[in-house]
Design a protein around this motif. Sequence first.
Motif, PDB file in Angstrom:
ATOM      1  N   TYR A   1      35.754  46.868 -25.150  1.00 32.29           N
ATOM      2  CA  TYR A   1      37.200  47.357 -25.418  1.00 32.29           C
ATOM      3  C   TYR A   1      37.478  46.555 -26.776  1.00 32.29           C
ATOM      4  O   TYR A   1      38.113  46.771 -27.617  1.00 32.29           O
ATOM      5  CB  TYR A   1      37.961  47.073 -24.214  1.00 32.29           C
ATOM      6  CG  TYR A   1      39.456  47.007 -24.478  1.00 32.29           C
ATOM      7  CD1 TYR A   1      40.193  48.164 -24.590  1.00 32.29           C
ATOM      8  CD2 TYR A   1      40.077  45.906 -24.640  1.00 32.29           C
ATOM      9  CE1 TYR A   1      41.436  48.389 -24.958  1.00 32.29           C
ATOM     10  CE2 TYR A   1      41.654  45.971 -25.090  1.00 32.29           C
ATOM     11  CZ  TYR A   1      42.198  47.209 -24.932  1.00 32.29           C
ATOM     12  OH  TYR A   1      43.443  47.268 -25.216  1.00 32.29           O
ATOM     13  N   TYR A   2      37.178  45.225 -26.547  1.00 30.19           N
ATOM     14  CA  TYR A   2      37.496  44.241 -27.645  1.00 30.19           C
ATOM     15  C   TYR A   2      36.503  44.515 -28.759  1.00 30.19           C
ATOM     16  O   TYR A   2      35.293  44.173 -28.607  1.00 30.19           O
ATOM     17  CB  TYR A   2      37.583  42.588 -27.146  1.00 30.19           C
ATOM     18  CG  TYR A   2      38.589  42.393 -26.068  1.00 30.19           C
ATOM     19  CD1 TYR A   2      39.827  42.618 -26.290  1.00 30.19           C
ATOM     20  CD2 TYR A   2      37.985  41.722 -25.051  1.00 30.19           C
ATOM     21  CE1 TYR A   2      40.513  42.104 -25.331  1.00 30.19           C
ATOM     22  CE2 TYR A   2      39.097  41.336 -23.902  1.00 30.19           C
ATOM     23  CZ  TYR A   2      40.213  41.923 -24.120  1.00 30.19           C
ATOM     24  OH  TYR A   2      41.076  41.396 -23.203  1.00 30.19           O
ATOM     25  N   PRO A   3      37.218  44.795 -30.183  1.00 31.98           N
ATOM     26  CA  PRO A   3      36.372  45.150 -31.156  1.00 31.98           C
ATOM     27  C   PRO A   3      35.610  43.660 -31.533  1.00 31.98           C
ATOM     28  O   PRO A   3      35.784  42.503 -31.430  1.00 31.98           O
ATOM     29  CB  PRO A   3      37.041  45.183 -32.321  1.00 31.98           C
ATOM     30  CG  PRO A   3      38.530  45.040 -31.847  1.00 31.98           C
ATOM     31  CD  PRO A   3      38.536  44.726 -30.727  1.00 31.98           C
ATOM     32  N   PHE A   4      34.074  43.928 -31.742  1.00 32.79           N
ATOM     33  CA  PHE A   4      33.361  42.708 -32.337  1.00 32.79           C
ATOM     34  C   PHE A   4      33.872  42.119 -33.587  1.00 32.79           C
ATOM     35  O   PHE A   4      33.931  43.195 -34.736  1.00 32.79           O
ATOM     36  CB  PHE A   4      31.940  43.077 -32.188  1.00 32.79           C
ATOM     37  CG  PHE A   4      30.941  42.151 -32.973  1.00 32.79           C
ATOM     38  CD1 PHE A   4      30.677  41.038 -32.081  1.00 32.79           C
ATOM     39  CD2 PHE A   4      30.644  42.305 -34.159  1.00 32.79           C
ATOM     40  CE1 PHE A   4      29.753  39.778 -32.672  1.00 32.79           C
ATOM     41  CE2 PHE A   4      29.589  41.281 -34.621  1.00 32.79           C
ATOM     42  CZ  PHE A   4      29.253  40.141 -33.885  1.00 32.79           C
ATOM     43  N   ARG A   5      33.831  40.875 -33.597  1.00 29.02           N
ATOM     44  CA  ARG A   5      34.251  40.212 -34.883  1.00 29.02           C
ATOM     45  C   ARG A   5      33.293  39.071 -35.025  1.00 29.02           C
ATOM     46  O   ARG A   5      33.365  38.250 -34.633  1.00 29.02           O
ATOM     47  CB  ARG A   5      35.559  39.916 -35.280  1.00 29.02           C
ATOM     48  CG  ARG A   5      36.045  39.176 -36.254  1.00 29.02           C
ATOM     49  CD  ARG A   5      35.788  39.752 -37.439  1.00 29.02           C
ATOM     50  NE  ARG A   5      36.525  39.319 -38.736  1.00 29.02           N
ATOM     51  CZ  ARG A   5      36.303  38.508 -39.566  1.00 29.02           C
ATOM     52  NH1 ARG A   5      35.242  37.843 -39.156  1.00 29.02           N
ATOM     53  NH2 ARG A   5      37.127  38.124 -40.407  1.00 29.02           N
ATOM     54  N   GLN A   6      32.421  39.604 -36.305  1.00 29.30           N
ATOM     55  CA  GLN A   6      31.492  38.331 -36.752  1.00 29.30           C
ATOM     56  C   GLN A   6      32.233  36.997 -36.899  1.00 29.30           C
ATOM     57  O   GLN A   6      33.485  37.108 -37.548  1.00 29.30           O
ATOM     58  CB  GLN A   6      30.804  38.863 -37.561  1.00 29.30           C
ATOM     59  CG  GLN A   6      29.591  37.899 -38.190  1.00 29.30           C
ATOM     60  CD  GLN A   6      28.736  37.582 -36.753  1.00 29.30           C
ATOM     61  OE1 GLN A   6      28.793  36.622 -36.070  1.00 29.30           O
ATOM     62  NE2 GLN A   6      27.365  38.105 -36.837  1.00 29.30           N
ATOM     63  N   ASP A   7      31.556  35.881 -36.694  1.00 31.81           N
ATOM     64  CA  ASP A   7      32.431  34.469 -37.432  1.00 31.81           C
ATOM     65  C   ASP A   7      32.211  34.674 -38.890  1.00 31.81           C
ATOM     66  O   ASP A   7      31.238  34.853 -39.459  1.00 31.81           O
ATOM     67  CB  ASP A   7      31.401  33.613 -36.819  1.00 31.81           C
ATOM     68  CG  ASP A   7      31.968  32.152 -37.406  1.00 31.81           C
ATOM     69  OD1 ASP A   7      32.937  31.532 -36.755  1.00 31.81           O
ATOM     70  OD2 ASP A   7      31.271  31.852 -38.537  1.00 31.81           O
ATOM     71  N   SER A   8      33.056  34.299 -39.405  1.00 36.74           N
ATOM     72  CA  SER A   8      33.343  34.375 -40.931  1.00 36.74           C
ATOM     73  C   SER A   8      32.508  33.520 -41.637  1.00 36.74           C
ATOM     74  O   SER A   8      31.823  33.914 -42.807  1.00 36.74           O
ATOM     75  CB  SER A   8      35.054  34.012 -41.309  1.00 36.74           C
ATOM     76  OG  SER A   8      35.754  34.933 -40.601  1.00 36.74           O
TER      77      SER A   8
ATOM     78  N   ASN B   1      26.456  41.777 -39.692  1.00 37.53           N
ATOM     79  CA  ASN B   1      27.441  42.106 -39.052  1.00 37.53           C
ATOM     80  C   ASN B   1      27.234  42.438 -37.657  1.00 37.53           C
ATOM     81  O   ASN B   1      27.747  43.435 -36.871  1.00 37.53           O
ATOM     82  CB  ASN B   1      28.390  43.176 -39.555  1.00 37.53           C
ATOM     83  CG  ASN B   1      29.782  42.977 -39.043  1.00 37.53           C
ATOM     84  OD1 ASN B   1      30.443  42.089 -38.182  1.00 37.53           O
ATOM     85  ND2 ASN B   1      30.620  43.743 -39.687  1.00 37.53           N
ATOM     86  N   ARG B   2      26.249  41.555 -36.783  1.00 42.72           N
ATOM     87  CA  ARG B   2      25.779  42.191 -35.446  1.00 42.72           C
ATOM     88  C   ARG B   2      26.001  40.948 -34.742  1.00 42.72           C
ATOM     89  O   ARG B   2      25.707  39.795 -34.989  1.00 42.72           O
ATOM     90  CB  ARG B   2      24.170  42.647 -35.650  1.00 42.72           C
ATOM     91  CG  ARG B   2      23.901  43.590 -34.505  1.00 42.72           C
ATOM     92  CD  ARG B   2      22.638  43.831 -34.493  1.00 42.72           C
ATOM     93  NE  ARG B   2      21.995  43.051 -33.627  1.00 42.72           N
ATOM     94  CZ  ARG B   2      20.757  43.124 -33.135  1.00 42.72           C
ATOM     95  NH1 ARG B   2      19.927  43.731 -33.787  1.00 42.72           N
ATOM     96  NH2 ARG B   2      20.274  42.298 -32.135  1.00 42.72           N
ATOM     97  N   ASP B   3      26.146  41.059 -33.399  1.00 44.90           N
ATOM     98  CA  ASP B   3      26.024  40.016 -32.522  1.00 44.90           C
ATOM     99  C   ASP B   3      24.937  39.342 -32.201  1.00 44.90           C
ATOM    100  O   ASP B   3      23.868  40.034 -32.354  1.00 44.90           O
ATOM    101  CB  ASP B   3      27.216  40.457 -31.169  1.00 44.90           C
ATOM    102  CG  ASP B   3      25.828  41.839 -30.260  1.00 44.90           C
ATOM    103  OD1 ASP B   3      25.767  42.578 -31.135  1.00 44.90           O
ATOM    104  OD2 ASP B   3      25.519  41.306 -29.283  1.00 44.90           O
ATOM    105  N   GLY B   4      25.076  38.049 -31.414  1.00 45.26           N
ATOM    106  CA  GLY B   4      23.898  37.537 -30.900  1.00 45.26           C
ATOM    107  C   GLY B   4      22.844  36.881 -32.034  1.00 45.26           C
ATOM    108  O   GLY B   4      21.756  37.030 -31.845  1.00 45.26           O
TER     109      GLY B   4
END
Length: 467
Positions: free
Chosen positions: A40-47, A56-59
Amino acid sequence: MFDKATYVGRRAKLRELMKDGIIILFGNNESPCNYPSNGYYPFRQDSSFLYYFGLNRDGLVGVIDLDNGTETLVGDDIDIEDIVWYGSVDSVKDMAERVGVANTAPMKSLKSICNEAMRQKRRIHFLPPYRHDTKIQIFDLLGIHPVQQKEAASIELIRAVVKMRSTKEQQEIEELERAAVIGYKMHTTAMRLTKPGLTEKFVAGQVDSIALSYGAMTSFATIFSQHGEIMHGNPSMAKLESGRLVLCDCGAETINNYCSDNTRTFPVNGKFTDRQLEIYSIVEACHDHALDVAKPGVKYMDVHFSICRLMTERLKELGLMKGDVDEAVAAGAHAMFLPHGLGHMMGMDVHDMEGLDQINVGFDEETRPRLDQFGTNCLRMGRRLEEGFVVTDEPGIYFIPALIDDWKASGHCAEFLNFDKIETYKDFGGIRIEDDILITKDGCRFLGKDRIPYHPKDIEAYMAENK
Ligand code: GLY
Ligand code: MN
């Protein structure tokens, strides 16, 4: 994302700015809501990860070895079950290739990379973490307890990142302009929709949908409130009332993660009262004054205090303040009305790099330490402006009933404040006007194509013509 050369070049510059050791830049992970697969919470990459690795991908974690110059993208390829639910994504190797990183490694190898560096007593540079999962990751990897991680973070890395991210490249400015264009649509939508009887949440929801519909997101939680005196007032289910002002502070963040941040304050029924105009015209004058004096070489702290003096002079004319203007500002009396700083850096984060601590971002050897006085202690930007900086210009005047009561009871700054008159404004709310400016070679300019209606007459005309 930008082209490969951008990220290769930025990492090369970072390596030049740093001495030795290894840099570990943590990307962000997903933030589930209620259960792990509810995204539900949008993914936001660390700037900062985005700035140097662009992905722009997690992990993912980026490792830069300053001693031998190698760069490694650490992450795990997704498995067949993930592909079933979420579709295929690029492999870590493909992603590394896209941003010019030669090496990849699975996440489990990060522990041995860190162990080896610690065994050799090499310096391990990381930025202050702000997410709990990253704190746990650092605890697991480096054995540093979360409460000690801010202190253990590398000041050398912080300074290098701040140095690079503060001056915006041309392609970043173009991206900020795109955010400003969406921000314009958000604000004018708010003006168009606002009318008595609707709820704050309804208008705020429509405003947010503009950002989403452009493939963007909001750059922070939209502030849309008739209680403009609450700095970060969330929209409520309260109905908009004729005769009141509503403060709208919102912005967009483009698909490439660059932000806008504007504030307008306007009358719910489309027509300012004389009392509202008196206060609005002071904020407007302060906003304009900042634009006149902001240019390379000028300390933003001086711009801030310059508008504080102007505000104090004008509040004196209205009978809300009294006494010597310079002494009032030196005593911090103006902070009754303006308890925050004139602005902040803006870029990939709406408060750009605030995670690295504003004292490292908005202040330098010349301007540290920041004064500890109420109001001034909230300044986010004090240092000298440079060409290519992007900052906000956001003066405001607020009548905060609890603060009025508090200062009146203690007699704080009583020689500069006409409490009896201020009391009569307890129902006023607050006014803030905010725009984003680029510092140019010899001055500054707005970001965006069109100016969001700003002069009272323009706001009234826009609201009347667009119902
Ligand atoms: N626009 C929100 C803030 O600057 O805090
Ligand atoms: Mn702002």
